[in-house]
Design a protein around this motif. Structure first.
Motif: not given
Ligand code: NAD
Length: 287
Positions: A132-137, A155-162, A204-210, A232-234, A256-258, A260-262
């Motif tokens: 994952g390379a989004g807001g968390a990764g 590692f990232n899937r080939r979506d708009d975050r690649f 850091a993908t959110g897989v594992g969360m609703k 797991d950031t979830v 889990n990511g609790l 990290m959040m704190i």
């Molecule tokens: P985001 O949408 O910005 O990025 C998601 C990333 O995961 C992207 O790189 C995307 O390509 C990848 N991804 C998404 N779905 C996927 C799938 N099904 N298979 C493979 N790759 C997939 O999201 P974000 O803001 O980075 O959040 C990601 C997770 O991190 C969420 O679960 C969020 O709750 C968690 N998070 C936790 C904290 C914390 O403090 N613990 C902070 C921020 C985000």
């Protein structure tokens, strides 16, 4: 709330939607615990009202703010300065107002690194796999690299975050001593080998969360060696599918990511108040 009076410093959370956030409870608990004269309030601020929101920080002489979606990138042009954490991620989650000068920071990466440290794992000299390379990764990768990680495979899937993942890899290689590379998540063999190579694995993908709470990106327990640190950031649910698979595989350190959040909140708290957040009291309040 007898501690609130005419001298109280205001800190705001500006995002939309935001009413579900745990941050007001977290920070107000900490202020109360330490007897600090601050108040933390959530404000529904979307992109259309962001400029006015930032102006309010200046006009009301607020001490600062937390910033969340959809404002993390859009706020940058409205600020006076960016810390290296915000520069590297091109995102801001914390604003500090020093006598009218607004500086943007990203504390998510510090939150990850400090949570691992609190659990006995220093990223310095370690090898990490991040999916994952989004807001968390992104901040997890950049801050770990700044803090001495020796090698990272993203590692990232080939979506708009690649493409963003490639930018982060280039930035880490240019700006830090950490060696970074990008891999396609669809390459199972490379992913499996990387997990065998790594000291730390962070999802850091959110897989594992609703709505994906029944899914994990790793499904074969033999891919997870017992001495791997699995993160797991979830944090909702507290126990994700990945965590269950890792524990079944005999992995000792599974988180889990609790934390990290704190810790991202604690880093912001320190920037505003100069004080260490009372973590135990905060954990008790939000758990
Ligand atoms: P985001 O949408 O910005 O990025 C998601 C990333 O995961 C992207 O790189 C995307 O390509 C990848 N991804 C998404 N779905 C996927 C799938 N099904 N298979 C493979 N790759 C997939 O999201 P974000 O803001 O980075 O959040 C990601 C997770 O991190 C969420 O679960 C969020 O709750 C968690 N998070 C936790 C904290 C914390 O403090 N613990 C902070 C921020 C985000």
């Amino acid at each position: 709330m007898t501690r609130i009076d005419g001298h109280t410093y205001l800190i705001g959370l500006m995002a939309y939607p935001i009413r579900h956030s745990m941050s007001p409870t977290m920070h107000n608990t900490a202020f109360e615990e330490l007897g600090l004269n601050y108040a933390y309030l959530a404000f529904d601020i979307d992109g259309d009202h962001l400029k006015d929101g930032v102006q309010a920080i200046r006009t009301l002489e607020m001490r600062g703010a937390n910033i969340s979606m959809p404002n993390k990138q859009n706020i940058i042009p409205h600020l006076d300065k960016l810390d290296i954490s915000a520069k590297m991620n091109q995102a801001v989650n914390t604003v500090v107002n020093d006598n009218g000068v607004l500086t943007g920071y990203t504390t998510d990466g510090v939150g990850f690194v400090n949570d691992l440290k609190r659990k006995g794992h220093d990223v310095s000299g370690q090898k990490m796999v991040v999916v994952g390379a989004g807001g968390a990764g992104t901040p997890i990768a950049t801050q770990s690299a700044l803090d001495g990680l020796s090698e990272i495979k993203i590692f990232n899937r080939r979506d708009d975050r690649f493409a963003n993942a490639q930018k982060i890899v280039d930035l880490i290689n240019q700006e830090t001593d950490c060696q970074a590379s990008l891999h396609d998540l669809a390459d199972d063999a490379a992913f499996k080998d990387a997990l065998a190579w790594a000291d730390i694995y962070c999802d850091a993908t959110g897989v594992g969360m609703k709505p994906l709470e029944d899914q994990s990106l790793v499904n074969d327990p033999s891919w997870l060696k017992p001495d791997l640190v699995v993160y797991d950031t979830v944090y909702a649910p507290r126990q994700t599918k990945l965590m269950t698979i890792a524990k079944d595989a005999g992995v000792k350190n599974v988180y889990n990511g609790l934390g990290m959040m704190i810790e991202q909140g604690a880093a912001a708290f320190k920037l505003w108040t100069g004080q260490d957040m009372p973590i135990a009291a905060v954990e008790a309040a939000i758990n």
